[in-house]
Design a protein around this motif. Structure first.
Motif, PDB file in Angstrom:
ATOM      1  N   TYR A  67       0.839  -1.208   0.000  1.00  0.00           N
ATOM      2  CA  TYR A  67       0.000   0.000   0.000  1.00  0.00           C
ATOM      3  C   TYR A  67       0.866   1.247   0.000  1.00  0.00           C
ATOM      4  N   ARG A  68       1.884   1.291   0.843  1.00  0.00           N
ATOM      5  CA  ARG A  68       2.752   2.475   0.904  1.00  0.00           C
ATOM      6  C   ARG A  68       3.463   2.706  -0.427  1.00  0.00           C
ATOM      7  N   ARG A  69       3.812   1.634  -1.092  1.00  0.00           N
ATOM      8  CA  ARG A  69       4.543   1.736  -2.363  1.00  0.00           C
ATOM      9  C   ARG A  69       3.634   2.180  -3.506  1.00  0.00           C
ATOM     10  N   PHE A  70       2.404   1.670  -3.539  1.00  0.00           N
ATOM     11  CA  PHE A  70       1.531   1.891  -4.688  1.00  0.00           C
ATOM     12  C   PHE A  70       0.358   2.828  -4.429  1.00  0.00           C
ATOM     13  N   LYS A  71       0.291   3.454  -3.251  1.00  0.00           N
ATOM     14  CA  LYS A  71      -0.840   4.346  -2.976  1.00  0.00           C
ATOM     15  C   LYS A  71      -0.808   5.526  -3.939  1.00  0.00           C
ATOM     16  N   PRO A  72      -1.968   6.033  -4.297  1.00  0.00           N
ATOM     17  CA  PRO A  72      -2.012   7.155  -5.233  1.00  0.00           C
ATOM     18  C   PRO A  72      -1.370   8.398  -4.617  1.00  0.00           C
ATOM     19  N   ALA A  73      -0.708   9.146  -5.459  1.00  0.00           N
ATOM     20  CA  ALA A  73      -0.080  10.381  -4.997  1.00  0.00           C
ATOM     21  C   ALA A  73      -1.163  11.403  -4.661  1.00  0.00           C
ATOM     22  N   SER A  74      -0.874  12.243  -3.686  1.00  0.00           N
ATOM     23  CA  SER A  74      -1.851  13.276  -3.340  1.00  0.00           C
ATOM     24  C   SER A  74      -1.922  14.289  -4.475  1.00  0.00           C
ATOM     25  N   ARG A  75      -3.128  14.700  -4.775  1.00  0.00           N
ATOM     26  CA  ARG A  75      -3.349  15.629  -5.870  1.00  0.00           C
ATOM     27  C   ARG A  75      -3.278  17.058  -5.367  1.00  0.00           C
ATOM     28  N   PRO A  76      -2.760  17.946  -6.193  1.00  0.00           N
ATOM     29  CA  PRO A  76      -2.775  19.345  -5.787  1.00  0.00           C
ATOM     30  C   PRO A  76      -4.212  19.841  -5.681  1.00  0.00           C
ATOM     31  N   THR A  77      -4.437  20.765  -4.773  1.00  0.00           N
ATOM     32  CA  THR A  77      -5.775  21.264  -4.536  1.00  0.00           C
ATOM     33  C   THR A  77      -5.914  22.698  -5.026  1.00  0.00           C
ATOM     34  N   ASP A  78      -7.133  23.103  -5.286  1.00  0.00           N
ATOM     35  CA  ASP A  78      -7.357  24.483  -5.715  1.00  0.00           C
ATOM     36  C   ASP A  78      -7.449  25.420  -4.511  1.00  0.00           C
ATOM     37  N   GLN A  79      -7.399  24.872  -3.285  1.00  0.00           N
ATOM     38  CA  GLN A  79      -7.420  25.676  -2.062  1.00  0.00           C
ATOM     39  C   GLN A  79      -6.280  25.230  -1.147  1.00  0.00           C
ATOM     40  N   PRO A  80      -5.037  25.599  -1.464  1.00  0.00           N
ATOM     41  CA  PRO A  80      -3.900  25.107  -0.679  1.00  0.00           C
ATOM     42  C   PRO A  80      -3.862  25.625   0.759  1.00  0.00           C
ATOM     43  N   HIS A  81      -4.547  26.734   1.062  1.00  0.00           N
ATOM     44  CA  HIS A  81      -4.523  27.301   2.407  1.00  0.00           C
ATOM     45  C   HIS A  81      -5.811  27.025   3.175  1.00  0.00           C
ATOM     46  N   LEU A  82      -6.544  26.008   2.794  1.00  0.00           N
ATOM     47  CA  LEU A  82      -7.844  25.738   3.379  1.00  0.00           C
ATOM     48  C   LEU A  82      -7.775  25.577   4.894  1.00  0.00           C
ATOM     49  N   ASN A  83      -6.837  24.821   5.394  1.00  0.00           N
ATOM     50  CA  ASN A  83      -6.724  24.604   6.836  1.00  0.00           C
ATOM     51  C   ASN A  83      -5.631  25.445   7.470  1.00  0.00           C
ATOM     52  N   ARG A  84      -5.102  26.410   6.743  1.00  0.00           N
ATOM     53  CA  ARG A  84      -4.086  27.324   7.255  1.00  0.00           C
ATOM     54  C   ARG A  84      -4.474  28.731   6.835  1.00  0.00           C
ATOM     55  N   ARG A  85      -5.493  29.260   7.493  1.00  0.00           N
ATOM     56  CA  ARG A  85      -6.037  30.561   7.093  1.00  0.00           C
ATOM     57  C   ARG A  85      -5.003  31.661   7.119  1.00  0.00           C
ATOM     58  N   GLY A  86      -4.162  31.682   8.136  1.00  0.00           N
ATOM     59  CA  GLY A  86      -3.170  32.735   8.261  1.00  0.00           C
ATOM     60  C   GLY A  86      -2.230  32.787   7.067  1.00  0.00           C
ATOM     61  N   ALA A  87      -1.863  31.634   6.530  1.00  0.00           N
ATOM     62  CA  ALA A  87      -0.948  31.581   5.394  1.00  0.00           C
ATOM     63  C   ALA A  87      -1.571  32.229   4.158  1.00  0.00           C
ATOM     64  N   ALA A  88      -2.882  32.235   4.069  1.00  0.00           N
ATOM     65  CA  ALA A  88      -3.549  32.862   2.928  1.00  0.00           C
ATOM     66  C   ALA A  88      -3.426  34.379   2.970  1.00  0.00           C
ATOM     67  N   TYR A  89      -3.117  34.938   4.141  1.00  0.00           N
ATOM     68  CA  TYR A  89      -3.016  36.392   4.276  1.00  0.00           C
ATOM     69  C   TYR A  89      -1.619  36.929   4.005  1.00  0.00           C
ATOM     70  N   VAL A  90      -0.626  36.072   3.864  1.00  0.00           N
ATOM     71  CA  VAL A  90       0.742  36.537   3.593  1.00  0.00           C
ATOM     72  C   VAL A  90       0.757  37.276   2.255  1.00  0.00           C
ATOM     73  N   GLY A  91       1.322  38.488   2.271  1.00  0.00           N
ATOM     74  CA  GLY A  91       1.379  39.324   1.079  1.00  0.00           C
ATOM     75  C   GLY A  91       0.212  40.303   0.991  1.00  0.00           C
ATOM     76  N   ARG A  92      -0.759  40.155   1.844  1.00  0.00           N
ATOM     77  CA  ARG A  92      -1.939  41.015   1.810  1.00  0.00           C
ATOM     78  C   ARG A  92      -1.651  42.347   2.520  1.00  0.00           C
ATOM     79  N   THR A  93      -2.228  43.421   1.993  1.00  0.00           N
ATOM     80  CA  THR A  93      -2.073  44.747   2.572  1.00  0.00           C
ATOM     81  C   THR A  93      -3.282  45.053   3.449  1.00  0.00           C
ATOM     82  N   LEU A  94      -3.005  45.538   4.665  1.00  0.00           N
ATOM     83  CA  LEU A  94      -4.047  45.861   5.630  1.00  0.00           C
ATOM     84  C   LEU A  94      -3.857  47.298   6.109  1.00  0.00           C
TER      85      LEU A  94
END
Length: 143
Positions: A67-94
């Motif tokens: 299983y470890r050898r042949f498990k499917p690779a994780s797919r990139p997501t369209d929401q990479p900061h979904l569970n890391r809200r703070g990281a989505a704010y980096v670069g933002r102007t306030l």
């Protein structure tokens, strides 16, 4: 040592139930291995218990590493900061609604309040989020 086939089936079902509470694919493959061992013990009633235990161990290890050898690779997501809200704010102007005093203040970002850390600045100053430290946004003054 006489282990009946249905003992393996019960053990397999219990291991599969454990996988529901402690996910990680370890108990899953041990449960499948116990079910396969039970099926082989049912098909070959004279299978000694020691051989059944050895078969269970070999199947558990082999299936887990397969299983470890042949498990499917994780797919990139369209929401990479979904569970890391703070990281989505980096670069933002306030814009500061209150001054940063002794390096700390609070600012409203979208629908929530965030603690910010940075140089002492008056309210109304435009700042850029440069990093996230836990639940604190690190800011610097915009040039």
């Amino acid at each position: 040592m006489d282990i009946l086939f249905w003992y393996w089936w019960v053990a397999g079902l219990l291991l599969l139930a454990l996988e529901a509470f402690f996910p990680g694919a370890v108990f899953l493959w041990m449960g499948v291995s116990a079910l396969v061992t039970g099926t082989l013990a049912w098909a070959a009633p004279g299978l000694p218990g020691e051989w059944a235990l050895a078969l269970f161990g070999a199947l558990s290890i082999a299936s887990f590493f397969a299983y470890r050898r042949f498990k499917p690779a994780s797919r990139p997501t369209d929401q990479p900061h979904l569970n890391r809200r703070g990281a989505a704010y980096v670069g933002r102007t306030l814009t500061l609604t209150e001054p940063i005093v002794n390096g700390l203040a609070r600012v409203r970002v979208d629908d929530s309040q965030w603690r910010i850390k940075g140089p002492d600045l008056p309210s109304g100053t435009q700042v850029t989020v440069v990093a996230v430290e836990g639940a604190t946004l690190v800011v610097q003054a915009q040039p």
